[in-house]
Design a protein around this motif. Sequence first.
Motif, mmCIF file in Angstrom:
data_model
loop_
_atom_site.group_PDB
_atom_site.id
_atom_site.type_symbol
_atom_site.label_atom_id
_atom_site.label_comp_id
_atom_site.label_asym_id
_atom_site.label_seq_id
_atom_site.Cartn_x
_atom_site.Cartn_y
_atom_site.Cartn_z
ATOM 1 N N ARG A 115 -37.187 -3.030 -13.735
ATOM 2 C CA ARG A 115 -38.544 -4.090 -12.998
ATOM 3 C C ARG A 115 -38.919 -5.152 -13.859
ATOM 4 N N GLY A 116 -39.846 -5.696 -12.843
ATOM 5 C CA GLY A 116 -40.084 -7.132 -13.571
ATOM 6 C C GLY A 116 -39.720 -8.156 -12.788
ATOM 7 N N VAL A 117 -38.644 -7.695 -11.013
ATOM 8 C CA VAL A 117 -38.450 -9.454 -10.371
ATOM 9 C C VAL A 117 -39.780 -9.543 -9.656
ATOM 10 N N GLY A 139 -51.362 -0.595 -4.841
ATOM 11 C CA GLY A 139 -50.125 0.769 -5.299
ATOM 12 C C GLY A 139 -50.795 1.876 -5.863
ATOM 13 N N GLY A 140 -52.663 1.341 -6.327
ATOM 14 C CA GLY A 140 -53.051 2.550 -6.732
ATOM 15 C C GLY A 140 -52.815 2.272 -8.206
ATOM 16 N N TYR A 141 -51.675 0.947 -8.612
ATOM 17 C CA TYR A 141 -51.877 0.365 -10.548
ATOM 18 C C TYR A 141 -50.353 1.303 -10.614
ATOM 19 N N ARG A 142 -49.769 2.282 -10.336
ATOM 20 C CA ARG A 142 -49.067 2.976 -9.853
ATOM 21 C C ARG A 142 -47.421 3.415 -8.914
ATOM 22 N N TYR A 143 -47.436 2.387 -7.928
ATOM 23 C CA TYR A 143 -46.529 2.263 -7.143
ATOM 24 C C TYR A 143 -46.772 1.123 -6.492
ATOM 25 N N TYR A 144 -44.809 0.556 -6.272
ATOM 26 C CA TYR A 144 -44.688 -0.321 -5.258
ATOM 27 C C TYR A 144 -44.546 -1.594 -6.390
ATOM 28 N N SER A 145 -43.965 -2.758 -5.603
ATOM 29 C CA SER A 145 -42.978 -3.704 -6.090
ATOM 30 C C SER A 145 -43.138 -4.661 -4.722
ATOM 31 N N PRO A 146 -43.116 -6.217 -5.164
ATOM 32 C CA PRO A 146 -42.945 -7.279 -4.409
ATOM 33 C C PRO A 146 -41.752 -6.905 -3.543
ATOM 34 N N GLN A 147 -40.911 -6.596 -3.501
ATOM 35 C CA GLN A 147 -39.676 -5.808 -3.482
ATOM 36 C C GLN A 147 -39.831 -5.166 -1.713
ATOM 37 N N LEU A 166 -46.205 -17.059 -4.499
ATOM 38 C CA LEU A 166 -46.018 -16.004 -6.001
ATOM 39 C C LEU A 166 -46.301 -14.850 -6.256
ATOM 40 N N ALA A 167 -45.332 -13.973 -6.199
ATOM 41 C CA ALA A 167 -45.573 -12.448 -5.377
ATOM 42 C C ALA A 167 -44.882 -11.690 -7.333
ATOM 43 N N VAL A 168 -45.521 -11.117 -7.731
ATOM 44 C CA VAL A 168 -45.065 -10.084 -9.398
ATOM 45 C C VAL A 168 -45.086 -9.170 -9.384
ATOM 46 N N ASP A 169 -44.045 -8.372 -10.336
ATOM 47 C CA ASP A 169 -43.705 -7.014 -10.443
ATOM 48 C C ASP A 169 -44.418 -6.176 -11.828
ATOM 49 N N TYR A 170 -45.814 -6.485 -11.708
ATOM 50 C CA TYR A 170 -46.485 -6.285 -12.938
ATOM 51 C C TYR A 170 -46.532 -4.821 -13.417
ATOM 52 N N ARG A 171 -46.781 -4.845 -14.469
ATOM 53 C CA ARG A 171 -46.526 -3.543 -15.035
ATOM 54 C C ARG A 171 -47.628 -2.360 -14.176
#
Length: 403
Positions: A115-117, A139-147, A166-171
């Motif tokens: 992850r992290g893209v 996503g409740g800080y638990r789910y989803y990603s930009p993709q 810019l949409a980031v895949d934060y941890r």
Amino acid sequence: FLIVALAMDGDEEPSEMRGAARWLLLGCGLAGLGAWTFLRSTCPVPPLSSTVFTQGTRYAGDAAGIAACVEGFRSTDEEFDSDSLLDQRQTPGVRILELPPGTVGIPGWHRDGPRGVSDWVEPELFVDTGRRILFLHGGGYRYYSPQDVYRTLTTRVAAATALPVLAVDYRLAPEHPFPAAVDDAVTALCWLAGNTAHGRSEAAEVVLLGDSAGGGLVYALLVKLTMIAQADVKDSRITSSAAAALLAKVTKTAAMSPWTDISCTGPSYEANVWKSASRTGDPIFSTGNLAEDNELFKEDPRDYLGDAYPGELKNPLASPMFAPTAILKQMPPTLIVAGTAEVMLSDSTVFTERLREAGAEATCVVYDKMWHVFPMFSEGCGSGTPIQAASDAYQAVTDFLKS
């Protein structure tokens, strides 16, 4: 500013645990409502403004789409994929560049694979004007990603504003609990202030956008930078002067149904419980039973805060609702859109009022009968009948961001 809040009556129904509860689940309990005891004894919602943004004749054609969405949200079929209700079409005329983990400074991480893209979404005829958008997903800080489900949003925003996003895949929690998401948001903004996907380029302006938990993260990010700039806290990655310079680049923020209070001390968590008899209230997050909601909504903050739960529920970096007035006063101009039917309505309306009382410029537009992050359901949940209110909210946000 524009604001409406709706108290709903009716019978509670037995729990209907739906697949829809997974997406964007914003867990939080109803403990701590004492601050609202007086308000609720005199009025079921905060008495902020009497200006009402209603459905009206413009939205008369939304009924079929609304009904389809509500039926989908209330589905008890465990095999039903609630994400299928979200908008499915990406907007043409833009291109998406995937930035590998580490590119924007956020470390790569793992959950069912790497992850992290990050997504860099730009108009096909992109010209770097120095203005950029940082988008933080929900996503409740638990789910989803930009993709996964967010490219319909990011492509639409990039096309409508003619600005890169810019949409980031934060941890995410539970693997990376608080404050990892806040730290990653700071890192992403630092990168965007001096870069595009095509190389080094100083930003003239950055505007921030987020939905749900990502909306709360937008304001937590600004709280963190303000604290660093004022030397209230220290961060090894950025000096106080650099934080101040970064804040100066952020010219406005917008949020769709932001989760600004993970302790859920607002009255709408009770007022907007689902009512089966009248088919009113929150169709997504409320089971129809307040006690069950209370337990269900504890899941996300428990995972997000980790060992800091429940002691940090009102930490301004987790719940920007509780940021000091002196910090809220420094927030850039803000637009928030929300719906009368969401249990998190108070997170939008009360936060807007706090901003305005502090002296910041803030507007909250609340759409009647709409639910959490409703702009992302503008296609009508597969009904074939678009929801005009959702499209109007999208346009309000993109017009604000590009102005």
